[in-house]
Design an enzyme around this catalytic site. Sequence first.
Site, PDB file in Angstrom:
ATOM      1  N   ASP A   3     -17.347  -8.445 -26.482  1.00 20.07           N
ATOM      2  CA  ASP A   3     -16.249  -7.362 -26.615  1.00 20.07           C
ATOM      3  C   ASP A   3     -16.238  -6.649 -25.163  1.00 20.07           C
ATOM      4  OD1 ASP A   3     -18.744  -6.228 -26.030  1.00 20.07           O
ATOM      5  OD2 ASP A   3     -18.838  -4.899 -27.761  1.00 20.07           O
ATOM      6  N   HIS A  61     -11.536   3.010   3.932  1.00 20.19           N
ATOM      7  CA  HIS A  61     -10.047   3.563   4.159  1.00 20.19           C
ATOM      8  C   HIS A  61      -9.938   4.554   4.979  1.00 20.19           C
ATOM      9  CE1 HIS A  61      -5.821   3.276   4.000  1.00 20.19           C
ATOM     10  NE2 HIS A  61      -5.833   4.266   3.365  1.00 20.19           N
ATOM     11  N   LYS A 108       5.320   3.344   8.154  1.00 24.47           N
ATOM     12  CA  LYS A 108       5.830   2.898   6.790  1.00 24.47           C
ATOM     13  C   LYS A 108       5.944   3.950   5.616  1.00 24.47           C
ATOM     14  CE  LYS A 108       1.725   1.300   4.379  1.00 24.47           C
ATOM     15  NZ  LYS A 108       0.634   0.375   4.671  1.00 24.47           N
ATOM     16  N   ARG A 143       5.832   3.973   1.615  1.00 28.47           N
ATOM     17  CA  ARG A 143       5.368   3.131   0.408  1.00 28.47           C
ATOM     18  C   ARG A 143       6.333   3.450  -0.620  1.00 28.47           C
ATOM     19  NH1 ARG A 143       2.227  -0.626  -1.112  1.00 28.47           N
ATOM     20  NH2 ARG A 143       1.106  -0.550   0.785  1.00 28.47           N
ATOM     21  N   GLY A 186       0.194  -7.877   0.206  1.00 23.76           N
ATOM     22  CA  GLY A 186       1.068  -8.384   1.320  1.00 23.76           C
ATOM     23  C   GLY A 186       2.269  -7.701   1.788  1.00 23.76           C
ATOM     24  N   GLY A 187       2.516  -6.832   0.946  1.00 17.17           N
ATOM     25  CA  GLY A 187       3.793  -6.145   1.023  1.00 17.17           C
ATOM     26  C   GLY A 187       4.039  -5.460   2.529  1.00 17.17           C
TER      27      GLY A 187
HETATM   28  C1  R5P Z   1      -2.919   1.440   3.051  1.00 17.50           C
HETATM   29  O1  R5P Z   1      -2.849   2.475   3.517  1.00 17.50           O
HETATM   30  C2  R5P Z   1      -3.833   0.334   3.576  1.00 17.50           C
HETATM   31  O2  R5P Z   1      -4.088   0.934   4.954  1.00 17.50           O
HETATM   32  C3  R5P Z   1      -3.007  -0.884   3.746  1.00 17.50           C
HETATM   33  O3  R5P Z   1      -1.825  -0.923   4.507  1.00 17.50           O
HETATM   34  C4  R5P Z   1      -2.375  -1.348   2.479  1.00 17.50           C
HETATM   35  O4  R5P Z   1      -3.504  -1.260   1.453  1.00 17.50           O
HETATM   36  C5  R5P Z   1      -1.645  -2.550   2.393  1.00 17.50           C
HETATM   37  O5  R5P Z   1      -1.348  -3.118   0.924  1.00 17.50           O
HETATM   38  P1  R5P Z   1      -0.331  -4.067   0.773  1.00 17.50           P
HETATM   39  O6  R5P Z   1      -0.843  -5.266   1.346  1.00 17.50           O
HETATM   40  O7  R5P Z   1      -0.420  -4.299  -0.739  1.00 17.50           O
HETATM   41  O8  R5P Z   1       0.753  -3.665   1.417  1.00 17.50           O
END
Ligand code: R5P
Length: 297
Positions: A35, A127, A190, A192, A221-222
């Site tokens: 489960d 992070h 960047k 998001r 990977g974006g």
């Molecule tokens: C975000 O601030 C992290 O440092 C990475 O840039 C992020 O986690 C990368 O995520 P993704 O590969 O989904 O773009």
Amino acid sequence: MPKVIIPATQGILAYEISKRTGITLSYAELEKFPDGEKYVRVSEAVKGSDVFIVNSFHHMPDEMIIETIFLIDIFKSVGANEVVGIFPYFPYSRFRRFIGGEANRLKTISKLFRTAGLNKMYVVDFHLQNVEEFFDFEVINISAMPLLADYVKRNFELEDAVVVGADEVAEFWARIVSEKLGTDYKLMRKIRIDAENVIIDSVPDVSNRDVVLVDDIISTGGTVVQAIKALRHSGAKRIYAVCTHPLLSNEALKLIYRAGIDGIVGTDTVLSPISHVSVAEIISEEIRKRELDENKS
Ligand code: R5P
């Protein structure tokens, strides 16, 4: 004080740390019921010992977190002395700001670990640089970036290279890599959009230079895919990517190769096809320094 190291995940890493520190490798019984519930059992022989739990919370972070809470609590109940986490990748650390009603997930996990009895934890390239503000116990945050820079030096062809941090947060890591490589570093900016999509809204001039793109995490990977496009547009020659935690969710690696990366490397905080650098030695070194000196035995 006797010490044991117990892998929940990352058995190879636990073995490597045990080999390098001389800490006895032992095991807990970990099972999952049909489960979905978790079962945990540990040996009472750890009474009076310092116990090191190795777990990297990737893939099924919530399951691994609850399993770790069970482990910490039971180790304390059977009389372990200190319970120490070796958590190379720590999830729930990527957020910017809170809006009303949003769970402060990292803080909640921190409280749960503390309440269960965790005394200390080792993490790698957490992070957030202000990691200690989130935990009421000692956190040792180790950087794998010098090792990644060494790998780049040995394996990637570089000519007039520049290190580029994937965003402002990556500046800390970009600086370490650039110092090791003897190059300058620049930053992208960047925005998001959602979990998989980012827009690069500012890219440095990298005309005719090889680029080493640095980030702590590659998830979907974006970021790397958009960075490759923006950096090529800005004149980059070869583009390499390095990260500490290659989560590589879904088809990330395929997308990155398709976008034209010339080389990519990550560490074994998370096991992946690009985990060519091991963090076993840098974690062991810190453990030897902090836990195994003569005054502490
Ligand atoms: C975000 O601030 C992290 O440092 C990475 O840039 C992020 O986690 C990368 O995520 P993704 O590969 O989904 O773009």
